[in-house]
Design an enzyme around this catalytic site. Structure first.
Site, short mmCIF file in Angstrom:
data_model
loop_
_atom_site.label_atom_id
_atom_site.label_comp_id
_atom_site.label_asym_id
_atom_site.label_seq_id
_atom_site.Cartn_x
_atom_site.Cartn_y
_atom_site.Cartn_z
N ASP A 134 14.88 1.45 1.60
CA ASP A 134 14.48 2.59 0.78
C ASP A 134 14.84 2.28 -0.67
O ASP A 134 15.71 1.45 -0.93
CB ASP A 134 15.25 3.85 1.21
CG ASP A 134 14.69 4.47 2.49
OD1 ASP A 134 13.59 4.07 2.92
OD2 ASP A 134 15.36 5.35 3.06
N ARG A 170 6.23 -0.08 0.57
CA ARG A 170 5.94 1.35 0.76
C ARG A 170 5.85 1.97 -0.64
O ARG A 170 6.79 1.84 -1.43
CB ARG A 170 7.04 2.06 1.54
CG ARG A 170 6.83 3.58 1.60
CD ARG A 170 8.11 4.36 1.89
NE ARG A 170 8.60 4.13 3.23
CZ ARG A 170 9.90 4.22 3.54
NH1 ARG A 170 10.80 4.49 2.62
NH2 ARG A 170 10.29 4.00 4.77
#
Ligand code: FDA
Length: 303
Positions: A130, A180
């Protein structure tokens, strides 16, 4: 204004203690979090898989204060990867680099991430790093590049609100990385991030096009119907098949939209967080849509 206040509060220890200890806090967080332990998370993954969704599991936690905590988070994630393998769950893992000690000792975070990427590769699974606040972006990308793990076992996240992201995307796709793409969830100053939402959105579309045009397998993570339509249109114009990229959305947010995309034949991965350290994650979800706060308070008062 409310967004900044909620993001400010997301880092306040006293409110965290108050909310995480109260049953009201836990009830409010339940909309966005699968539960506090692994069994809750596994149940959510099984359910989502049975409906046709892919999943990525997040064992909540960030900004550890000691190496032992980072080692412990790594052990938990290894357990998750093994459990997913034995149960045949269709689920990746998502991890905050500061949970593996990035802010304490970059070498430690790199070593632990390498261990996780290695176990993921063994199980033909995938680890997503992340992306956190801007203080950690450089370190996160450095660890990712230095590890040079197989591209199908480790990937990163890029935030469209940062000015630097276009250059980062170019470097990443050159190296074949899996990215992402998100808008970005933290409070950032105007000298490094677009202050206007319209510019964040325009940059999201621009980066989405660069990613999808690169030929790699990328994840477009948003609940915004305009970003989703732009992605569908671009993919169609380029002749990309629905399995050459994926949409990602957060657990508990825009569930009907998630189902609609699945029904249209797209691959949809749901980000499922679990664990006791839900406070900061929960506050960022409130900050993204402050109306959530009033909705939760109204529901609570009505009980
Ligand atoms: P936008 O904020 O414009 O919202 C579009 C619409 O979606 C809203 O109008 C509303 O209907 C709905 N919506 C969005 N957020 C909602 C909420 N919290 N509650 C209810 N409805 C909501 N960020 C980051 O900095 N680093 C990361 O690693 C990640 N990882 C990540 C993974 C996945 C799978 C997703 C979907 C998102 C992230 N994010 C993230 C968060 C991301 O940066 C961003 O803050 C949120 O996705 C909200 O932005 P949207 O693109 O949904 O658009």
């Amino acid at each position: 204004m409310l967004r900044s206040s909620l993001l400010y509060l997301s880092e306040r220890e006293n409110l965290k203690r108050l909310l995480t200890k109260s049953s009201m806090g836990r009830r409010m967080a339940a909309r966005f979090i699968a539960g506090e332990n692994l069994e809750d998370a596994v149940r959510a993954v099984r359910q989502l898989n049975s409906e046709g969704f892919e999943v990525t599991l997040d064992f909540l936690g960030e900004s550890v204060h000691a190496a032992a905590e980072a080692e412990n988070a790594c052990r938990v994630y290894l357990g998750i990867l093994d459990r997913q393998e034995t149960e045949g769950l269709r689920s990746h893992i998502s991890i905050k680099p500061t949970q593996l000690g990035l802010a304490l000792d970059e070498a430690l975070a790199g070593r632990l991430l390498g261990t996780l990427a290695g176990r993921a590769a063994l199980h033909h699974n995938f680890v997503r790093m992340d992306m956190e606040g801007s203080a950690h972006v450089e370190g996160t990308l450095r660890v990712f590049h230095q590890l040079n793990a197989p591209r199908d076992s480790l990937g990163v996240v890029i935030q469209s609100y940062l000015y630097r992201s276009e250059k980062d995307v170019e470097d990443l796709v050159k190296g074949g990385a899996r990215v992402r793409l998100v808008k970005g969830a933290y409070q950032e100053p105007p000298d490094i991030a677009f202050p206007r939402k319209a510019d964040v959105d325009a940059n999201f579309v621009k980066l989405m096009e660069k990613l999808l045009a690169s030929g790699g397998y990328h994840a477009i993570a948003t609940h915004d119907p305009r970003m989703i339509a732009a992605t569908q249109n671009f993919a169609r114009a380029r002749g990309l098949k629905a399995d050459q990229f994926e949409f990602q959305m957060l657990y508990g947010i825009r569930r009907q939209l998630q189902r609609d995309l699945l029904r249209q034949g797209y691959r949809v991965r749901v980000y499922v967080p679990y664990g006791k350290e839900w406070y900061a994650y929960f506050m960022r979800r409130l900050a993204e849509r402050p109306a959530n706060l009033f909705f939760l308070i109204r529901n609570f008062v009505r009980r």
